[in-house]
Scaffold this motif. Structure first.
Motif, mmCIF file in Angstrom:
data_model
loop_
_atom_site.group_PDB
_atom_site.id
_atom_site.type_symbol
_atom_site.label_atom_id
_atom_site.label_comp_id
_atom_site.label_asym_id
_atom_site.label_seq_id
_atom_site.Cartn_x
_atom_site.Cartn_y
_atom_site.Cartn_z
ATOM 1 N N PHE A 23 44.609 36.616 4.183
ATOM 2 C CA PHE A 23 44.016 35.859 5.290
ATOM 3 C C PHE A 23 44.680 36.203 6.619
ATOM 4 C CE2 PHE A 23 42.207 32.023 2.720
ATOM 5 C CZ PHE A 23 41.325 32.890 2.103
ATOM 6 N N SER A 24 45.973 36.539 6.581
ATOM 7 C CA SER A 24 46.660 36.933 7.801
ATOM 8 C C SER A 24 46.106 38.256 8.323
ATOM 9 C CB SER A 24 48.160 37.052 7.541
ATOM 10 O OG SER A 24 48.850 37.428 8.709
ATOM 11 N N LEU A 25 45.906 39.217 7.434
ATOM 12 C CA LEU A 25 45.352 40.514 7.834
ATOM 13 C C LEU A 25 43.934 40.369 8.362
ATOM 14 C CD1 LEU A 25 46.571 42.766 4.873
ATOM 15 C CD2 LEU A 25 47.491 42.714 7.199
ATOM 16 N N ALA A 26 43.168 39.451 7.784
ATOM 17 C CA ALA A 26 41.759 39.294 8.167
ATOM 18 C C ALA A 26 41.603 38.896 9.625
ATOM 19 C CB ALA A 26 41.087 38.256 7.270
ATOM 20 N N ARG A 27 42.607 38.228 10.195
ATOM 21 C CA ARG A 27 42.512 37.803 11.590
ATOM 22 C C ARG A 27 42.418 38.983 12.549
ATOM 23 N NH1 ARG A 27 47.566 34.300 12.704
ATOM 24 N NH2 ARG A 27 48.501 35.778 11.238
ATOM 25 N N TYR A 28 42.879 40.161 12.102
ATOM 26 C CA TYR A 28 42.888 41.348 12.964
ATOM 27 C C TYR A 28 41.945 42.438 12.448
ATOM 28 C CZ TYR A 28 47.167 38.835 14.054
ATOM 29 O OH TYR A 28 48.059 37.844 14.367
ATOM 30 N N GLU A 29 41.081 42.074 11.502
ATOM 31 C CA GLU A 29 40.179 43.062 10.920
ATOM 32 C C GLU A 29 39.321 43.742 11.971
ATOM 33 O OE1 GLU A 29 37.493 42.512 7.440
ATOM 34 O OE2 GLU A 29 39.153 41.337 6.639
ATOM 35 N N ARG A 49 35.107 37.120 13.376
ATOM 36 C CA ARG A 49 36.508 37.029 13.790
ATOM 37 C C ARG A 49 36.944 35.588 14.047
ATOM 38 N NH1 ARG A 49 33.465 38.440 18.115
ATOM 39 N NH2 ARG A 49 33.987 37.635 20.195
ATOM 40 N N HIS A 50 36.065 34.749 14.594
ATOM 41 C CA HIS A 50 36.427 33.352 14.846
ATOM 42 C C HIS A 50 36.541 32.573 13.524
ATOM 43 C CE1 HIS A 50 36.052 33.957 19.099
ATOM 44 N NE2 HIS A 50 34.784 34.301 19.009
ATOM 45 N N TYR A 51 35.661 32.904 12.589
ATOM 46 C CA TYR A 51 35.747 32.261 11.272
ATOM 47 C C TYR A 51 37.056 32.631 10.581
ATOM 48 C CZ TYR A 51 35.167 31.795 6.233
ATOM 49 O OH TYR A 51 35.371 31.505 4.905
ATOM 50 N N TYR A 52 37.440 33.909 10.639
ATOM 51 C CA TYR A 52 38.690 34.331 10.010
ATOM 52 C C TYR A 52 39.877 33.608 10.623
ATOM 53 C CZ TYR A 52 36.006 38.248 8.059
ATOM 54 O OH TYR A 52 35.091 39.015 7.398
ATOM 55 N N SER A 53 39.854 33.405 11.932
ATOM 56 C CA SER A 53 40.938 32.691 12.613
ATOM 57 C C SER A 53 41.003 31.233 12.156
ATOM 58 C CB SER A 53 40.736 32.768 14.124
ATOM 59 O OG SER A 53 41.720 32.036 14.815
ATOM 60 N N ASP A 63 25.228 29.966 2.797
ATOM 61 C CA ASP A 63 26.444 30.315 3.528
ATOM 62 C C ASP A 63 27.596 29.416 3.100
ATOM 63 O OD1 ASP A 63 28.330 31.166 5.358
ATOM 64 O OD2 ASP A 63 27.489 30.020 7.031
ATOM 65 N N GLY A 64 28.703 30.038 2.681
ATOM 66 C CA GLY A 64 29.826 29.268 2.154
ATOM 67 C C GLY A 64 30.977 29.095 3.125
ATOM 68 N N GLN A 65 30.828 29.555 4.365
ATOM 69 C CA GLN A 65 31.930 29.430 5.314
ATOM 70 C C GLN A 65 32.366 27.976 5.526
ATOM 71 O OE1 GLN A 65 31.276 31.510 9.010
ATOM 72 N NE2 GLN A 65 31.111 33.511 8.037
ATOM 73 N N GLN A 92 35.674 35.261 -0.146
ATOM 74 C CA GLN A 92 35.319 36.588 0.315
ATOM 75 C C GLN A 92 35.065 36.582 1.827
ATOM 76 O OE1 GLN A 92 35.555 39.016 -2.005
ATOM 77 N NE2 GLN A 92 36.092 37.364 -3.406
ATOM 78 N N SER A 93 34.917 37.780 2.385
ATOM 79 C CA SER A 93 34.660 37.894 3.822
ATOM 80 C C SER A 93 33.347 37.220 4.214
ATOM 81 C CB SER A 93 34.641 39.364 4.231
ATOM 82 O OG SER A 93 35.900 39.962 4.001
ATOM 83 N N SER A 94 32.368 37.272 3.320
ATOM 84 C CA SER A 94 31.080 36.596 3.539
ATOM 85 C C SER A 94 30.853 35.647 2.364
ATOM 86 C CB SER A 94 29.938 37.604 3.658
ATOM 87 O OG SER A 94 30.141 38.474 4.753
ATOM 88 N N PRO A 95 31.461 34.465 2.397
ATOM 89 C CA PRO A 95 31.418 33.555 1.236
ATOM 90 C C PRO A 95 30.032 32.975 1.006
ATOM 91 C CG PRO A 95 32.415 32.461 3.120
ATOM 92 C CD PRO A 95 32.215 33.886 3.528
#
Length: 450
Positions: free
Chosen positions: A40-46, A101-105, A254-256, A244-247
């Motif tokens: 999840f930390s890496l995903a913030r900068y994907e 990117r906002h969702y990952y944050s 949509d699972g976000q 996942q990236s697109s839950p």
């Protein structure tokens, strides 16, 4: 010159392919090995690194196009292949990463924010002093961490990386061991090692009131008292399709919002979540919240299935609160969610809890405040605007107490509490806070809630 362009483009393509494979493999390893804090930390900068990776590929394509336009038709096949690879990289990785990117944050924030956990009564006496956790973490022996706990500290290397319950258990085990040794072979050094810390407690302990020697205590811990952020261990119970990236939900929606709700609920339950007070009139809440007209309300049945599967054992009130939380999150902007989380509005107000204890609130009154914490969470998110700093905990408490208990406690007349109530009311702006409170206490005077 054309040959040089060809080999340069080929080298760039190969390098990009290798780097892409390495990153995808890293992500897969993190997910299969439950290294969710790192993932999840890496995903913030994907979005940044996918752009950086694809940029040379697109530049290479540009050089090949220039070569083709200059009359070198021998490179046409390579140009077509580069065009396909560039398009695939942009639309498969770069565009989704920028879009999410906002969702990952926010996903990082909901899963790594402050956590509320129960502390066994035998461990509570260990928590004392001005900065107890740093001292306890240094005095504890080596503690084994779960994969989900592991992070790569770069800028926050001084923060505590261990779970507070593990720290307390390790210290208790050390004290018990030293005590047994001292009983067999008295030694002044051993006796000193088990003496309690002689410091006055302060807010850095993170403990909620009431605290009794024969009862478990509730602890709010996180970076605000020196702990390194890490994903809650509750993530181990969440289906991987939601991580996942697109839950996606089990129904394919949509699972976000559901993933975000799981992250919040994994961290803020407290000691007795099955006792939460909530009597929800969902229609009334929808009409009075700032997210109106709430288009995601049509997903209620599907979200309820998800939450019932996860939290059915905690009772219908908890499932109802979890479902409503996910629906409100679905209709809230990323910036509003970010602001709400940054103020720790998903948690019962720790400072207010301690303040009421100092003002003489009884154990029953403090327990009612805790039992209303999920109702306060829903009202808070439904009324939140950027800059709003107060959860409507006192407004809710007074409304419930008047309905179910009678005369309000005397400490509500204290100047500090009157000011708190005024802050809760003034911060709501044009939102009908009383109507929202009425919506979560709709049938609260029935016998099962009193």
């Amino acid at each position: 010159m054309n040959l040089q362009i060809f080999w340069t483009a080929t080298a760039i393509t190969v390098a990009v392919s290798l780097l892409h494979g390495a990153i995808v493999t890293l992500f897969q390893v993190c997910e299969t090995q439950h290294l969710w804090t790192i993932r999840f930390s890496l995903a913030r900068y994907e979005h940044i690194w996918w752009t950086a990776i694809v940029f040379p590929l697109v530049a290479s394509l540009g050089s090949m196009v220039l070569s083709l336009l200059s009359g070198n038709n021998n490179d046409s096949l390579v140009t077509i292949l580069l065009a396909c690879a560039s398009s695939l990289a942009v639309f498969r990785y770069v565009w989704p990463a920028w879009r999410n990117r906002h969702y990952y944050s926010n996903r990082w924030a909901v899963w790594t924010g402050p956590s509320r956990t129960g502390i066994d009564s035998s461990l509570v006496p260990l928590i004392q002093g001005n900065d107890p956790w740093l001292i306890l973490s240094k005095s504890a022996p080596v503690i084994k961490r779960l994969p989900v706990d592991i992070n790569v500290p770069i800028f926050n290397s001084n923060l505590i990386v261990y779970d507070p319950t593990d720290i307390l258990k390790a210290n208790k085990h050390l004290i018990d061991t030293v005590t047994k040794q001292s009983e067999k072979q008295p030694d002044e050094k051993l006796k000193v090692a088990i003496e309690p810390l002689l410091r006055e407690p302060d807010d850095k302990t993170g403990l909620y009131a009431p605290i009794h020697s024969d009862s478990p205590a509730s602890l709010l811990w996180g970076s605000h008292i020196g702990f390194s952020p890490r994903v809650s261990r509750g993530i181990l119970a969440v289906p991987k399709r939601l991580l996942q990236s697109s839950p996606l939900t089990s129904s394919g929606h949509d699972g976000q919002p559901v993933c975000l709700a799981h992250g919040i609920l994994a961290r803020n339950k407290g000691l007795q979540p099955h006792t939460f007070i909530l009597s929800l009139n969902s229609g009334r809440l929808e009409q009075k919240c700032i997210q109106w007209p709430r288009p995601s309300k049509v997903l209620r049945t599907y979200y309820h299935e998800e939450m019932n599967a996860a939290y059915g054992g905690l009772g219908p009130e908890f499932v109802e609160a979890a479902t409503e939380l996910a629906l409100i999150l679905a209709d809230s902007s990323h910036s509003l969610i970010e602001d709400w989380l940054s103020l720790r509005m998903e948690h019962q107000d720790h400072a207010l809890n301690n303040q009421l204890a100092r003002l003489g609130a009884t154990d029953e009154e403090l327990k009612v405040l805790y039992r209303l914490s999920y109702a306060a969470m829903l009202v808070s998110l439904s009324a939140h605007r950027k800059g709003r700093k107060w959860r409507p905990e006192m407004k809710l408490f007074i409304a419930y107490w008047k309905k179910c208990k009678g005369d309000i406690p005397a400490w509500i007349g204290e100047a500090a509490i009157v000011e708190r109530i005024m802050n809760e009311e003034s911060g709501a702006g044009d939102t009908d806070l009383d109507a929202l409170i009425e919506a979560v206490l709709y049938d609260i005077d029935s016998p099962r809630y009193v």
